[in-house]
Design an enzyme around this catalytic site. Sequence first.
Site, short mmCIF file in Angstrom:
data_model
loop_
_atom_site.label_atom_id
_atom_site.label_comp_id
_atom_site.label_asym_id
_atom_site.label_seq_id
_atom_site.Cartn_x
_atom_site.Cartn_y
_atom_site.Cartn_z
N CYS A 129 -0.03 4.09 2.51
CA CYS A 129 0.28 3.77 3.90
C CYS A 129 1.79 3.72 4.14
CB CYS A 129 -0.39 2.46 4.32
SG CYS A 129 -2.20 2.56 4.35
N CYS A 141 0.85 -1.19 0.00
CA CYS A 141 0.00 0.00 0.00
C CYS A 141 0.89 1.24 0.00
CB CYS A 141 -0.92 0.01 1.22
SG CYS A 141 -1.97 1.49 1.25
#
Length: 185
Positions: A136, A133
């Site tokens: 993130c 991700c």
Amino acid sequence: MTMEDLIGGLPAYAKDMKLNYSSLVKQNTELTAQQLWGSVVAAAIATRNPELTAAAIAEAEAAGLSPQVLEAVKAAAAIMGMNNIYYRFHHLTSNEKYATLPARLRMNALRGHSVDAVDFELWCLVVSAVNACGKCVDSHEHVLREKGATEELINAAIRVTAVIHAIGVVLDSEKAAPTPALAIA
């Protein structure tokens, strides 16, 4: 099964994983014991390999991680398991409208843990790296540096993560399709 058993049982083609585990995990001097074993456990959980996860948790307990710290590691893995999907979707879609919509996801674990903030952020980064991700990874890396973590510390945790993830890949591939024994002529 212990980590040593798992590592020792890796096939010959995974020799690099054995060597890297020895040098980057067993002989690690860059991370505190809590950062190291929390990263190992978080990465193992993110691999979704039950055998590796159980061995990593047992090894972390033997290394002195308290039940409270292990709960925080599990909380980091759980919250990132959710957030990585949500924010990776934002990253992958070209529809910018989604970024303007409220997440409406409970994220109390990000603030409700009782461990060092750098360690918790490090474990969130570890899981986010495994789950690929980008949003993130970028967010947690930024927070870590704001909190005083060096790039060297972060890189050390990500190297450990890469090794643990690769071990999980090998274990899964061996379970799915064992390499046939070589015939001796």
